[in-house]
Design an enzyme around this catalytic site. Structure first.
Site, mmCIF file in Angstrom:
data_model
loop_
_atom_site.group_PDB
_atom_site.id
_atom_site.type_symbol
_atom_site.label_atom_id
_atom_site.label_comp_id
_atom_site.label_asym_id
_atom_site.label_seq_id
_atom_site.Cartn_x
_atom_site.Cartn_y
_atom_site.Cartn_z
ATOM 1 N N SER A 208 0.952 -1.254 0.178
ATOM 2 C CA SER A 208 0.052 -0.163 -0.049
ATOM 3 C C SER A 208 0.915 1.221 -0.192
ATOM 4 O O SER A 208 0.514 2.363 -0.735
ATOM 5 C CB SER A 208 -0.896 -0.051 1.379
ATOM 6 O OG SER A 208 -0.175 -0.247 2.372
ATOM 7 N N HIS A 265 1.614 5.142 4.100
ATOM 8 C CA HIS A 265 0.852 5.564 3.084
ATOM 9 C C HIS A 265 1.187 7.054 2.658
ATOM 10 O O HIS A 265 1.414 7.341 1.520
ATOM 11 C CB HIS A 265 -0.585 5.564 3.459
ATOM 12 C CG HIS A 265 -1.147 4.277 3.539
ATOM 13 N ND1 HIS A 265 -2.327 3.958 4.341
ATOM 14 C CD2 HIS A 265 -0.615 3.004 3.223
ATOM 15 C CE1 HIS A 265 -2.495 2.518 4.190
ATOM 16 N NE2 HIS A 265 -1.478 1.984 3.746
#
Length: 289
Positions: A208, A265
């Site tokens: 991610s 992220h």
């Protein structure tokens, strides 16, 4: 392929001859009845040509030929055909699948420990982490990037794999396989270290952070040097950014989806925007030269 109304005629008008002409010329079309009229629909790209053709041959003429640019029918390439042009993207996803199998999606700790950012030992019910400096001194530099291959659960792997396939292919098609691998490793390094600096000695993994890097790269690159390859579907950017904010709010963890690597992220997104800025400015300058 969007269709538009090319002709609106009374029901008494005989369109059969003209329809046969369109069929012979293999022009996509359809006829419908609306509000007491017959409506001829055709692709927007050739609507003016079809209208001009009707003005010349309203009754149709089987002996006439006319060059009319018919919009080709789009056939989505098969997965194998797409893979031929996305070898690096497929390679990274294959590694994720192999690691997922070897680690039982995070359940096999003895195998997992060789790929985590920090090495660890399980003693009873406790995990004891080895300092990063010790691992690097032992030559285990791969730990800086290999957490991107680790996934905890089939849903985690499936979602990350789907988005990497979508974003990775775009970059590979425009900047090549080597650049995609390089960006993937860079985004993994930065996002992994950001998560480590934020949360300390914990277990984390997944693509991610890399995905947010790819997203930021495409986003800023496209703003500076527009290209169809980097034109993301409408709403994708907003959805990903909103999801980032929702995760940072703690709501996802509260409802039982586990801890989210928010620092990874954010770190990935920031470094992706930076590389997109550099790449976009370089391409913009090259096009202007």
């Amino acid at each position: 392929m969007s269709a538009v109304a090319v002709l609106r005629l009374p029901l008494a008008v005989d369109l059969s001859g003209f329809v046969k002409l369109l069929q012979r010329m293999q022009v996509p079309h359809r006829v419908s009845e609306e509000a007491g009229e017959q409506v001829l629909w055709a692709p927007a790209e050739i609507s003016e040509d079809v209208r001009s053709l009707y003005e010349r041959f309203p009754a149709g003429d089987p002996d006439q030929q006319m060059d009319i640019p018919v919009a080709p029918t789009f056939k989505r390439p098969s997965f194998a055909e797409q893979l031929k042009h996305a070898k690096a993207t497929g390679f990274i996803l294959l590694l994720c699948l192999i690691v997922g199998g070897l680690t039982y999606l995070g359940e096999n700790l003895q195998t997992l420990r060789w790929l985590t950012f920090l090495d660890f030992q399980v003693v009873g019910e406790y995990i004891h982490f080895t300092p990063l400096a010790d691992s690097l001194a032992a030559g285990q530099w791969w730990r800086l990037v290999t957490p991107m291959l680790i996934h905890f659960g089939i849903l985690h792997l499936a979602m990350n794999g789907m988005w990497y396939w979508e974003l990775g292919r775009r970059i590979e098609s425009r900047q090549g396989s080597i650049n995609l691998i390089g960006l993937t490793l860079l985004f993994s390094l930065v996002s992994n270290y950001a998560q480590f600096a934020w949360s300390g000695a914990t277990l984390f993994g997944g693509l991610s952070g890399v995905l947010y890097g790819l997203l930021g790269h495409c986003w800023i690159f496209q703003l500076l040097a527009p290209n169809p390859a980097y034109r993301l579907p409408r709403g994708v950017l907003v959805m990903m950014l909103v999801w980032l904010l929702v995760c940072m709010s703690g709501l996802i963890s509260m409802i039982g989806f586990g801890e989210i690597a928010n620092a990874a992220h954010v770190g990935g997104l920031l470094i992706g925007c930076f590389t997109g800025l550099l790449g976009g400015l370089y391409n913009r300058r090259k096009l202007a030269a």
